[in-house]
Design a protein around this motif. Structure first.
Motif, PDB file in Angstrom:
ATOM      1  N   ILE A 174       0.647  -0.998  -0.290  1.00  0.00           N
ATOM      2  CA  ILE A 174       0.123   0.310   0.300  1.00  0.00           C
ATOM      3  C   ILE A 174       0.496   1.620   0.131  1.00  0.00           C
ATOM      4  O   ILE A 174       0.615   1.946  -0.740  1.00  0.00           O
ATOM      5  N   PHE A 175       1.948   1.316   0.927  1.00  0.00           N
ATOM      6  CA  PHE A 175       2.606   2.802   1.474  1.00  0.00           C
ATOM      7  C   PHE A 175       3.758   2.354   0.173  1.00  0.00           C
ATOM      8  O   PHE A 175       3.911   3.426  -0.342  1.00  0.00           O
ATOM      9  N   LYS A 185      -4.488   5.597   0.515  1.00  0.00           N
ATOM     10  CA  LYS A 185      -3.568   4.612   1.386  1.00  0.00           C
ATOM     11  C   LYS A 185      -4.526   4.476   2.810  1.00  0.00           C
ATOM     12  O   LYS A 185      -3.700   4.031   3.352  1.00  0.00           O
TER      13      LYS A 185
END
Length: 556
Positions: A174-175, A185
């Motif tokens: 996600i990051f 996010k």
């Protein structure tokens, strides 16, 4: 004039169970029955194991489709060595389960040189979640000793332009995802955290742990759990892009969840949460498999063979190249008694499990008109739903530097009338399904008819591949090596429509055709139900001390 085939005589002639077809559900049942001490005869008319779950070289795959796409008349069996005064003989026929088979080759010389080096899955794309019940069964049954796996490197969501977007399925992913805004996010992270807390609280409550009321406050409400999953995701204020990823690339929904009128399988929140939990618990569960999925080396045809090997160790008798031509039923009652083989030999058993391609032509053609209901069971097995499948061979990866990965095209992502997800699985030569330096892509989509199914597959192929040019194929492939942004050129393809016949359980039972799912969950459930119907007092693979404690995975 060709000589008739020579068939071996089978001894003994009476068994607890006869299984016809070596597909995955049939092989599981044969192995489970053998493990429970039953005498089992396992037959297949093919010269290879796997039936509709097999992995075959190009020529054998073509031959398999040809033999299963045209209705064959009932076989006329030889005179039985046993008196037929006590039973009636009912001929069997092969029903066509593959329609609109379309095979295209754009590099004849290249493929002729390597045609026997392919192991192409008949019912792909298909994977195993690292944490699902199929893995547990492989280990418990001991079949894991006979098959090795390769990790799937990544998952993507595709669009009509050919762009593949990474599926952000872990905190790190996600990051790292540059396509998501900071707000997206954060919301996705909060949602995944909610799922984890809910599943942990539900697990604690099931185990009778204390602080049940405190845990219940962290769970998703019963009202939300019974609501459509797509509505719950909207309630969580997730953007449409994130909702699409969760619904179709993680929860693996088939139909357009936003279109309630046309959606044939509207996913409830409780089922969507369970699928997310399975996906997340699969990530990193197995050594050398950092992702959620694994794939058998040499193709999915290794799975039925693994169960067949396990069954053989327990005493199951195997005979390939042995067609079954007829059923033997008692004249007085119509009760199943045995089968007649192409050799003319009669084999008797208490139970019979048949490959889904076998059928009785029609009740009116049978000598047992008084047992019309029995023949309705054997004949009326038509299911309207179908799955469109495709197999593509190319000489470069769809994604540079990634060998094995999954692509999902959500509904309407390729064209407005697309009402189902389209899944595509790329497997490379490092999984021994094709020569090194080549790649195989499997595609599938549920459909109501052949036209709709082929349209879905062609739309995905147009997004992924350059249209083949047989004249300039060699030069175009060379150009691809210089420019990685170019789409791969198709070398060979097979598009076909597979009928989705379901399993039925009686004294004569049928296993189901491969379904449209990505995993083996429903296949396993069907095999277990069939086994438990036949042997209600037996465990589906009793616990033993013989099996290993894990799976064998190659380094990625």
């Amino acid at each position: 004039m060709s000589e008739p085939p020579s068939y071996p005589s089978i001894d003994p002639t009476t068994f607890d169970l006869v299984v016809v077809g070596t597909g995955l559900p049939e092989s599981m049942i044969a192995a489970a029955a053998s493990a429970s001490g039953k005498s089992v005869l396992h037959l297949d008319q093919n010269k290879f194991y796997g039936s509709h779950f097999s992995s075959l070289p190009i020529l054998e795959l073509t031959s398999f489709f040809n033999s299963n796409s045209t209705p064959l008349p009932p076989s006329s069996s030889s005179t039985s060595a046993t008196s037929s005064d006590d039973y009636s003989v009912v001929n069997l026929a092969i029903r066509p389960l593959y329609l609109d088979v379309e095979i295209s080759s754009f590099s004849t010389q290249l493929l002729d040189e390597h045609s026997n080096k392919f192991n192409l899955d008949v019912s792909g794309p298909r994977l195993l979640f690292c944490a699902d019940s199929s893995i547990d069964l492989l280990i418990k049954s001991g079949a894991s000793q006979y098959v090795e796996f390769k990790s799937i490197d990544a998952s993507f969501v595709g669009d009509e332009s050919g762009k593949l977007w990474s599926v952000p399925d872990t905190r790190a992913a996600i990051f790292k995802d540059k396509s998501l805004s900071l707000m997206e996010k954060n919301r996705l992270m909060r949602f995944f955290k909610l799922v984890q807390v809910h599943m942990a609280a539900a697990s604690d409550r099931d185990e009778g742990n204390e602080n049940q009321e405190e845990g219940k406050e962290s769970e998703i409400s019963e009202e939300d759990l019974e609501s459509p999953f797509v509505e719950f995701l909207t309630k969580m204020k997730l953007p449409s892009k994130i909702k699409s990823i969760i619904l179709y690339a993680i929860a693996m929904a088939d139909y357009d969840q936003d279109n309630k009128e046309q959606c044939k399988d509207l996913l409830k929140t409780k089922d969507g949460i369970a699928r997310l939990a399975l996906y997340q618990s699969s990530i990193g569960r197995l050594t050398n498999a950092p992702g959620a999925f694994i794939y058998p080396i040499y193709g999915q045809g290794e799975l039925p063979q693994a169960f067949c090997r396990r069954a053989a160790v327990k005493g199951c008798i195997y005979v390939l190249r042995m067609p079954v031509t007829s059923l033997l039923l008692e004249k007085s009652s119509g009760v199943y008694k045995g089968i007649r083989l192409a050799s003319g030999q009669d084999i008797f058993s208490q139970k019979l499990v048949l490959d889904p391609s076998l059928t009785v032509p029609s009740p009116s053609a049978s000598p047992l008109d008084s047992f019309h209901e029995s023949f309705q069971f054997l004949c009326m097995r038509d299911v309207k739903q179908k799955v469109a499948r495709g197999i593509c061979i190319m000489r470069s990866s769809l994604k540079p530097d990634i060998s094995n990965f999954l692509v999902v095209y959500p509904p309407q992502s390729l064209y407005p009338e697309q009402i189902t997800s389209i899944r595509a699985l790329q497997i490379s030569g490092n999984s021994a399904v094709c020569p090194r330096g080549m790649f195989v892509l499997y595609l599938s989509a549920l459909s109501d008819d052949a036209h709709q199914g082929k349209k879905s597959l062609n739309a995905a192929m147009n997004a992924l591949f350059t249209c083949p040019d047989s004249v300039n194929l060699e030069s175009s492939c060379a150009d691809q090596n210089e420019n990685a942004e170019l789409k791969p050129t198709l070398l060979w393809s097979a598009l076909y429509i597979q009928e989705l016949a379901t399993g039925q359980f009686d004294s004569i039972s049928f296993t189901p055709m491969p379904d449209g799912n990505l995993d083996y969950g429903d296949v396993l459930d069907s095999a277990m139900k069939l086994f438990q119907k036949m042997y209600p007092n037996e465990e589906f693979f009793p616990d033993t001390v013989e099996h290993d404690d894990g799976l064998s995975l190659e380094e990625t």
